[in-house]
Design a protein around this motif. Structure first.
Motif, PDB file in Angstrom:
ATOM      1  N   PRO A   1       0.796  -1.221  -0.103  1.00  0.00           N
ATOM      2  CA  PRO A   1       0.044  -0.050   0.035  1.00  0.00           C
ATOM      3  C   PRO A   1       0.954   1.307  -0.100  1.00  0.00           C
ATOM      4  N   SER A   2       2.100   1.278   0.754  1.00  0.00           N
ATOM      5  CA  SER A   2       2.711   2.506   0.592  1.00  0.00           C
ATOM      6  C   SER A   2       4.167   2.231   0.129  1.00  0.00           C
ATOM      7  N   LEU A   3       4.473   2.282  -1.095  1.00  0.00           N
ATOM      8  CA  LEU A   3       5.601   1.638  -1.763  1.00  0.00           C
ATOM      9  C   LEU A   3       6.709   2.709  -1.518  1.00  0.00           C
ATOM     10  N   THR A   4       7.934   2.438  -1.338  1.00  0.00           N
ATOM     11  CA  THR A   4       9.134   3.391  -1.298  1.00  0.00           C
ATOM     12  C   THR A   4       9.892   3.185  -2.614  1.00  0.00           C
ATOM     13  N   GLU A   5      10.847   4.274  -2.787  1.00  0.00           N
ATOM     14  CA  GLU A   5      11.472   4.123  -3.898  1.00  0.00           C
ATOM     15  C   GLU A   5      12.398   2.898  -4.153  1.00  0.00           C
TER      16      GLU A   5
ATOM     17  N   ALA B   1       7.181   6.848 -12.375  1.00  0.00           N
ATOM     18  CA  ALA B   1       5.892   6.360 -12.834  1.00  0.00           C
ATOM     19  C   ALA B   1       5.533   5.475 -12.066  1.00  0.00           C
ATOM     20  N   VAL B   2       5.968   4.480 -11.508  1.00  0.00           N
ATOM     21  CA  VAL B   2       5.474   3.356 -10.462  1.00  0.00           C
ATOM     22  C   VAL B   2       4.961   4.101  -9.188  1.00  0.00           C
ATOM     23  N   LEU B   3       5.745   4.772  -8.685  1.00  0.00           N
ATOM     24  CA  LEU B   3       5.674   5.549  -7.394  1.00  0.00           C
ATOM     25  C   LEU B   3       4.482   6.261  -7.484  1.00  0.00           C
ATOM     26  N   ALA B   4       4.155   7.182  -8.683  1.00  0.00           N
ATOM     27  CA  ALA B   4       2.985   8.018  -8.950  1.00  0.00           C
ATOM     28  C   ALA B   4       1.573   7.229  -9.116  1.00  0.00           C
ATOM     29  N   GLY B   5       1.871   6.114 -10.058  1.00  0.00           N
ATOM     30  CA  GLY B   5       0.943   5.141 -10.104  1.00  0.00           C
ATOM     31  C   GLY B   5       0.229   4.435  -8.897  1.00  0.00           C
TER      32      GLY B   5
ATOM     33  N   ASP C   1       0.467   5.361  -5.920  1.00  0.00           N
ATOM     34  CA  ASP C   1      -0.291   6.599  -5.139  1.00  0.00           C
ATOM     35  C   ASP C   1      -1.959   6.777  -5.923  1.00  0.00           C
ATOM     36  N   ALA C   2      -1.835   6.766  -7.192  1.00  0.00           N
ATOM     37  CA  ALA C   2      -3.209   7.002  -7.748  1.00  0.00           C
ATOM     38  C   ALA C   2      -3.958   5.717  -7.505  1.00  0.00           C
TER      39      ALA C   2
END
Lengths: 264, 170
Positions: B120-124, B147-151, B153-154
């Motif tokens: 649910p809360s990914l880090t880099e 992109a993956v971090l933003a995706g 979150d979305a």
């Protein structure tokens, strides 16, 4: 890929009996070694027996002494299992560092040990955790299971059903992995059972082995410093483009020290 | 000996005659016509062929179609909504230019969706480690990670209003 016939038995008994009349059957677990091998035409089985639909091979159970893990447990399932993480966290850690995520979603524990790749991770756990390998016809002492490079005590057509691992007082697995394949260049599983210390080494030789020199040093003094200057003495260490035999011997001690530190 | 294999692909039941040795990726591309799933290395290294099998990311070049009998498969074509609205992860790859030549992109997106669903809360760091099974030979990793971090979150923000095709395939 050469052509073959495909079977999907629903029970262990059916999987065993189906093989009887076949020319050169091969058991299929997750296929993470077998399918690439077939694609390269390095094997030519007449039949594949897919073990994925057999309930008896599945599940992870707690036992009085530790854990029983069904042969068809996928690596990702073992890595994520609350039961494994609570009972033998080193085993969950080992499973979580096999290959990559996509490989862990298909690869199985039974497939790993039956294939007995010299650089596979699970064999180190089988040897370190005083295990018992349950097959469709008998139980095999984990210490006697691996007999050589890609060789095990399994008879032709014998099927691994589960492995029982004993819960150690503490344990850790340290792996120096090939960055491309993620196989162990050297992997060392250290497990402590009371006054007994087991040090199982994979990747370094043709088959997984116990480093008795390191075991006795750690039994006397369970600190990384106790391994200072001690090197495994074997003339059968692997040498290839990834690491020389001397370097692998060096890595065994280094990984054992890291595992001891990780034991806490 | 040809055999018939039946599975659910992107929410639809499909049935085709195949040889036992047919790989899932070839089944999807040649038998179903879903060519969004790519073959890169064909040796289970690169991840261009990643699809979801019963909700888990796998490399479709290293599994036989007959092994997926009865399973539910989601490919890159199954992520967008029926009206063409992109999945949040696809939209993020577009927004952050998470691609160069685009060859690895379908596999990257499918792996990223799997990764984001599990964390649910990914880090880099988790993204970089989680994508170790996907190779971008343009080396465009920097924007892919963004992109993956933003995706992710979305996807979190939009949880509860998931895409129909993906939901049907889970």
């Amino acid at each position: 890929m050469y052509s073959f016939s495909f079977h999907r038995p629903k029970t262990l008994a059916e999987a065993a009996s189906i093989q009887g009349g076949l020319e050169e059957p091969k058991l299929l677990g997750g296929g993470m070694t077998l399918v690439p091998t077939l694609k390269q035409r390095l094997a030519r089985p007449s039949d594949l027996i897919d073990l994925s639909q057999i309930p008896e091979l599945k599940g992870i159970r707690e036992t009085a002494e530790g854990l029983e893990i069904g042969a068809f447990a996928r690596h990702a399932e073992v890595a994520a299992s609350d039961l494994v993480r609570r009972t033998i966290p080193a085993l969950a850690d080992l499973a979580g560092h096999i290959g990559d995520r996509q490989v862990r979603n298909l690869g199985t524990m039974g497939g790993s040990i039956a294939n007995a790749d010299p650089a596979a991770d699970y064999p180190a756990a089988v040897l370190a955790l005083k295990s018992t390998v349950k097959t469709d016809r008998r139980e095999i002492d984990g210490d006697a299971f691996f007999t050589g490079m890609f060789e095990t005590a399994l008879e032709p057509a014998e099927i691994v059903a589960a492995v029982r691992y004993q819960r150690p007082g503490k344990a850790a697995y340290a792996k120096f992995r090939n960055p491309a394949s993620r196989y162990a260049v050297v992997g060392v599983f250290v497990a402590v059972f009371g006054s007994e210390v087991r040090v199982a080494v994979t990747g370094a030789a043709g088959s997984v082995f116990r480093a008795t020199e390191l075991e006795s040093a750690l039994a006397a003094d369970f600190r990384p410093e106790a391994l200072e200057g001690i090197t495994v003495q074997r003339d059968d260490l692997n040498a290839d483009i990834h690491a020389s035999a001397d370097y692998r011997a060096h890595l065994v001690t280094v990984m054992a020290k890291r595992a001891v530190v990780a034991c806490g | 000996m040809p055999t018939t294999v039946t599975m659910t692909v992107n929410g639809k039941t499909v049935s085709r005659e195949v040889e036992e040795r047919t790989l899932l990726v070839n089944f999807l591309r040649d038998k179903i016509g879903l060519t969004g799933t790519h073959v890169g290395c064909d040796t289970s290294q690169c991840g261009a062929c990643v699809v979801h099998l019963d909700g888990n990311a796998i490399k479709s070049c290293s599994i036989l179609a007959v092994q997926a009998e009865g399973a539910s498969v989601t490919t890159i074509e199954g992520l967008a909504a029926a009206d063409g609205t992109l999945h949040p992860m696809q939209a993020a790859f577009k927004e952050h230019h998470g691609l160069q030549c685009g060859y690895c992109t379908p596999g990257m997106v499918m792996s990223a969706v799997d990764l984001a669903k599990r964390n649910p809360s990914l880090t880099e760091q988790q993204v970089r480690q989680g994508l170790e099974g996907n190779i971008c030979r343009c080396t465009g990793y920097h924007n892919i990670v963004k992109a993956v971090l933003a995706g992710a979150d979305a996807m979190q923000a939009g949880a509860g209003e998931r895409q129909p095709a993906e939901m049907a395939a889970d």
